[in-house]
Design a protein around this motif. Structure first.
Motif, PDB file in Angstrom:
ATOM      1  N   SER A 245      -7.716 111.849 -33.546  1.00 25.00           N
ATOM      2  CA  SER A 245      -7.800 110.848 -32.845  1.00 25.00           C
ATOM      3  C   SER A 245      -6.922 109.213 -32.182  1.00 25.00           C
ATOM      4  CB  SER A 245      -8.742 109.498 -33.521  1.00 25.00           C
ATOM      5  OG  SER A 245      -7.294 109.067 -34.729  1.00 25.00           O
ATOM      6  N   THR A 246      -5.886 110.133 -32.298  1.00 21.93           N
ATOM      7  CA  THR A 246      -4.976 109.624 -31.845  1.00 21.93           C
ATOM      8  C   THR A 246      -3.589 110.707 -31.388  1.00 21.93           C
ATOM      9  OG1 THR A 246      -2.904 109.809 -33.787  1.00 21.93           O
ATOM     10  CG2 THR A 246      -3.994 107.873 -33.124  1.00 21.93           C
ATOM     11  N   ASN A 247      -3.789 111.679 -31.321  1.00 24.50           N
ATOM     12  CA  ASN A 247      -3.370 113.139 -31.170  1.00 24.50           C
ATOM     13  C   ASN A 247      -1.932 113.037 -31.399  1.00 24.50           C
ATOM     14  OD1 ASN A 247      -5.651 114.685 -29.751  1.00 24.50           O
ATOM     15  ND2 ASN A 247      -5.565 113.332 -27.793  1.00 24.50           N
ATOM     16  N   SER A 248      -1.235 113.193 -32.562  1.00 22.07           N
ATOM     17  CA  SER A 248       0.017 112.589 -32.876  1.00 22.07           C
ATOM     18  C   SER A 248       0.301 113.383 -34.335  1.00 22.07           C
ATOM     19  CB  SER A 248       0.103 111.175 -32.945  1.00 22.07           C
ATOM     20  OG  SER A 248      -0.683 110.548 -34.008  1.00 22.07           O
ATOM     21  N   VAL A 249       1.445 113.513 -34.240  1.00 22.47           N
ATOM     22  CA  VAL A 249       1.389 114.404 -36.226  1.00 22.47           C
ATOM     23  C   VAL A 249       1.360 113.377 -36.943  1.00 22.47           C
ATOM     24  CG1 VAL A 249       3.087 115.222 -37.040  1.00 22.47           C
ATOM     25  CG2 VAL A 249       2.710 115.901 -35.150  1.00 22.47           C
ATOM     26  N   VAL A 250       0.444 113.717 -37.929  1.00 20.96           N
ATOM     27  CA  VAL A 250       0.405 112.770 -39.208  1.00 20.96           C
ATOM     28  C   VAL A 250       1.361 113.204 -40.518  1.00 20.96           C
ATOM     29  CG1 VAL A 250      -1.673 111.698 -38.346  1.00 20.96           C
ATOM     30  CG2 VAL A 250      -1.941 113.702 -39.418  1.00 20.96           C
ATOM     31  N   ALA A 251       1.497 113.994 -40.363  1.00 23.02           N
ATOM     32  CA  ALA A 251       2.430 115.633 -41.471  1.00 23.02           C
ATOM     33  C   ALA A 251       3.012 116.172 -41.248  1.00 23.02           C
ATOM     34  CB  ALA A 251       1.488 115.106 -42.613  1.00 23.02           C
ATOM     35  N   THR A 252       4.241 116.761 -41.812  1.00 22.33           N
ATOM     36  CA  THR A 252       4.481 118.185 -41.300  1.00 22.33           C
ATOM     37  C   THR A 252       4.371 118.766 -43.203  1.00 22.33           C
ATOM     38  OG1 THR A 252       6.099 117.143 -39.532  1.00 22.33           O
ATOM     39  CG2 THR A 252       6.707 119.324 -40.583  1.00 22.33           C
ATOM     40  N   ILE A 253       4.352 120.100 -42.748  1.00 21.21           N
ATOM     41  CA  ILE A 253       4.197 120.049 -44.460  1.00 21.21           C
ATOM     42  C   ILE A 253       5.419 121.722 -44.305  1.00 21.21           C
ATOM     43  CG2 ILE A 253       2.978 121.386 -46.036  1.00 21.21           C
ATOM     44  CD1 ILE A 253       0.218 120.218 -44.689  1.00 21.21           C
ATOM     45  N   ALA A 254       5.798 121.937 -45.593  1.00 16.92           N
ATOM     46  CA  ALA A 254       6.948 122.797 -45.513  1.00 16.92           C
ATOM     47  C   ALA A 254       6.186 123.806 -46.711  1.00 16.92           C
ATOM     48  CB  ALA A 254       8.516 122.501 -45.749  1.00 16.92           C
ATOM     49  N   PRO A 255       5.531 124.098 -46.672  1.00 16.62           N
ATOM     50  CA  PRO A 255       4.853 124.516 -48.028  1.00 16.62           C
ATOM     51  C   PRO A 255       5.581 125.423 -49.444  1.00 16.62           C
ATOM     52  CG  PRO A 255       3.528 125.133 -46.218  1.00 16.62           C
ATOM     53  CD  PRO A 255       5.322 125.135 -45.335  1.00 16.62           C
ATOM     54  N   ASN A 256       6.369 126.271 -49.541  1.00 19.15           N
ATOM     55  CA  ASN A 256       7.069 126.566 -49.944  1.00 19.15           C
ATOM     56  C   ASN A 256       7.984 128.032 -50.231  1.00 19.15           C
ATOM     57  OD1 ASN A 256       5.499 129.460 -49.796  1.00 19.15           O
ATOM     58  ND2 ASN A 256       4.135 128.417 -51.047  1.00 19.15           N
ATOM     59  N   PRO A 257       8.872 128.424 -51.003  1.00 18.71           N
ATOM     60  CA  PRO A 257       9.886 129.550 -50.514  1.00 18.71           C
ATOM     61  C   PRO A 257       8.975 130.657 -49.571  1.00 18.71           C
ATOM     62  CG  PRO A 257      10.548 128.698 -52.764  1.00 18.71           C
ATOM     63  CD  PRO A 257       9.303 128.025 -52.124  1.00 18.71           C
ATOM     64  N   HIS A 258       8.219 130.759 -49.631  1.00 19.90           N
ATOM     65  CA  HIS A 258       7.363 131.806 -49.273  1.00 19.90           C
ATOM     66  C   HIS A 258       8.001 131.997 -47.485  1.00 19.90           C
ATOM     67  CE1 HIS A 258       5.831 133.834 -52.489  1.00 19.90           C
ATOM     68  NE2 HIS A 258       4.903 132.647 -53.382  1.00 19.90           N
ATOM     69  N   PHE A 259       7.027 130.638 -47.272  1.00 24.09           N
ATOM     70  CA  PHE A 259       7.801 130.394 -45.665  1.00 24.09           C
ATOM     71  C   PHE A 259       9.053 131.134 -45.261  1.00 24.09           C
ATOM     72  CE2 PHE A 259       3.588 127.998 -44.064  1.00 24.09           C
ATOM     73  CZ  PHE A 259       3.221 128.346 -44.850  1.00 24.09           C
ATOM     74  N   GLY A 260       9.700 132.108 -45.795  1.00 22.17           N
ATOM     75  CA  GLY A 260      10.780 132.263 -45.328  1.00 22.17           C
ATOM     76  C   GLY A 260      10.807 133.060 -43.867  1.00 22.17           C
ATOM     77  N   PRO A 261      11.933 133.736 -43.116  1.00 27.21           N
ATOM     78  CA  PRO A 261      12.353 134.053 -41.884  1.00 27.21           C
ATOM     79  C   PRO A 261      11.850 134.386 -41.349  1.00 27.21           C
ATOM     80  CG  PRO A 261      14.334 134.086 -43.607  1.00 27.21           C
ATOM     81  CD  PRO A 261      13.257 134.327 -44.452  1.00 27.21           C
ATOM     82  N   LEU A 262      10.424 134.832 -41.837  1.00 27.12           N
ATOM     83  CA  LEU A 262       8.981 135.918 -40.760  1.00 27.12           C
ATOM     84  C   LEU A 262       8.274 134.504 -40.379  1.00 27.12           C
ATOM     85  CD1 LEU A 262       9.140 139.043 -42.371  1.00 27.12           C
ATOM     86  CD2 LEU A 262      10.511 138.634 -40.566  1.00 27.12           C
ATOM     87  N   GLY A 263       8.246 133.172 -41.556  1.00 29.17           N
ATOM     88  CA  GLY A 263       7.545 132.388 -41.068  1.00 29.17           C
ATOM     89  C   GLY A 263       5.259 132.623 -41.238  1.00 29.17           C
TER      90      GLY A 263
END
Length: 372
Positions: A245-263
C-alpha cells in the motif's frame, strides 16, 4: 515395602507425564518435517508447482534438462531435454494455459512447455541472461527478468495468448527474482545489483516505485493476507517486508544464526498458516543449514527444518500442503510437510550425489549468488 512400591510407581508415573508433556510441547512448536527426499539427477536452479497436474518441475542448469515429479508419490515421471547450453533456471506455472515458462540463461530465451505433453511448444527471445519468471494471472502475461552486472537489466512482458513480447521494461541492475501481487496488480523485482526492489504496474508496464532493501536481494514472495512482499537479502542475511500500500519497508527480519555467510535465497508462503518458508544456505563451515519458517503475524522465526543439504530454491504445493526444496549444491529435492507432527531429517528415497499466479507463490527461480 508396599509404601515404597507405591512411591516408586507414583514417581514413575510422574516422570512419564513429564516426558509426555515435553514431547507434546516439542510437537506443537515444531510443526514441519522432511517426509521424503528424491534424487533428481542434477543440481536444482528453479522449482515450480503445477496445480493443474499435481506435478513439480525442477530445472537443471548444467544438465540442460527439467525433471518432472508427481506430488502423489514424489517419483520422477518425466525428463524434458533442452538444447546444449540452454541452461534453464527460473520458471513459473501459467494456470490459465496449463503451461510452464522457463528462463534459459544461456540461450536468452524463454521456453513454453505444455503440461499435458511435457514438451516444449515454443521459444520466445528475451533479454540477455534471463533468470526469473512470474505469471500475472490478472493480465494473462509472463514477466521475465534478464541481465547481469555487465549487461542491460530488463523485464520482458509476454502475452500467453500468442507468446508474443508486449514490451520490455528497464529495471535495476541484476534482477534476480520476481513476485506477482494480484491485489495491487503489480510485479515486484528484486534488483540484486542495486540493493533495491523495482515495483512495476501491470496496467501501464512502468516502474512506479523503487524500494531500498538489504544487500543483494535474491528472492521474493507475495503474502495476500497481509498485502506484503517478503524479500530475501542474500548479502546481509536478512528478510525485508514491504507493504504494497505504501511500497515501503515495514520490517526487517534477521531470523537466526542459520542465516550465515551463505545467506537466504528462495522463499515461498503457505497461505493457510501465514507462514513464510525461506531456503537458507546457512553456514557451510558449521553445516548449519535449514529451511527457516517465519510467521507473517509476528515476523518472527517459528521453526527451522533441517533438510540435510544447502537449500537454495523452494516452491509450495497447495494441494498436498508440502514445500519442495532444492539446491544448486545437491542432487536431492526435499519434501517438507508443513503440518507434520515433528521435525525429521531422515530421507526416504534418493541420495546426495552432487553439489550445487495465485495468492500463493508456486515458483522459486533464484539461485545462489555467484553460482553461475
Amino acid at each position: 515395602m508396599k509404601a515404597n512400591g507405591n512411591r516408586q510407581i507414583a514417581t514413575a508415573l510422574a516422570l512419564l507425564t513429564l516426558l509426555a508433556f515435553a514431547v507434546s510441547s516439542h510437537v506443537s512448536v515444531q510443526g514441519q518435517a522432511v517426509v521424503a527426499t528424491q534424487n533428481v539427477g542434477g543440481t536444482s536452479y528453479g522449482v515450480a508447482y503445477d496445480s493443474g497436474k499435481g506435478q513439480v518441475f525442477v530445472t537443471h542448469f548444467f544438465n540442460d534438462t527439467i525433471t518432472v515429479l508427481s506430488d502423489s508419490n514424489n517419483a520422477v515421471v518425466s525428463t524434458i531435454n533442452f538444447g546444449t547450453n540452454y541452461e534453464p533456471v527460473g520458471l513459473a506455472y501459467d494456470s490459465g494455459k496449463g503451461e510452464i515458462w522457463v528462463a534459459n540463461y544461456g540461450a536468452n530465451t524463454v521456453s513454453v512447455i505444455s503440461d499435458s505433453t511435457d514438451k516444449v511448444i515454443a521459444n520466445v527471445s528475451v533479454g540477455a541472461y534471463p533468470q526469473a519468471v512470474a505469471y500475472d494471472s490478472g493480465k494473462g502475461e509472463i514477466f521475465v527478468s534478464s541481465g547481469t552486472s555487465k549487461t542491460a537489466a530488463s523485464v520482458t512482458v509476454i502475452s500467453d495468448v500468442n507468446n508474443a513480447v508486449v514490451t520490455t521494461i528497464s529495471v535495476g541492475n541484476q534482477p534476480r527474482a520476481l513476485a506477482y501481487d494480484q491485489s495491487a496488480g503489480e510485479v515486484f523485482v528484486a534488483d540484486s545489483g542495486t540493493n533495491a526492489v523495482s515495483v512495476i504496474s501491470d496496467s501501464s508496464n512502468t516502474v512506479v516505485a523503487t524500494v531500498n532493501v538489504g544487500s543483494d536481494p535474491s528472492g521474493a514472495v507475495y503474502d495476500v493476507a497481509k498485502a506484503e512482499v517478503f524479500v530475501t537479502n542474500y548479502g546481509d542475511s536478512t528478510v525485508s517486508v514491504i507493504s504494497d500500500s505504501t511500497n515501503s519497508v515495514v520490517a526487517t527480519i534477521a531470523p537466526n544464526p542459520h542465516f550465515g555467510p551463505l545467506g537466504p535465497n528462495g522463499i515461498a508462503i503457505d497461505p493457510a498458516t501465514g507462514e513464510i518458508f525461506v531456503a537458507d544456505q546457512g553456514n557451510g563451515s558449521t553445516s548449519a543449514t535449514s529451511v527457516t519458517v517465519i510467521s507473517d503475524a509476528t515476523n518472527a522465526v517459528t521453526a527451522a527444518v533441517n533438510t540435510g543439504f544447502i537449500n537454495t530454491v523452494i516452491a509450495y504445493d497447495t494441494a498436498k500442503g508440502e514445500m519442495f526444496v532444492g539446491s544448486d549444491y545437491d542432487f536431492n529435492i526435499a519434501v517438507i510437510a508443513v503440518s507434520a507432527a515433528q521435525v525429521s531429517t531422515s530421507a526416504t528415497t534418493g541420495s546426495s550425489t552432487g553439489s550445487s499466479g495465485s495468492a500463493t507463490t508456486s515458483t522459486s527461480s533464484c539461485f545462489s549468488s555467484g553460482s553461475i
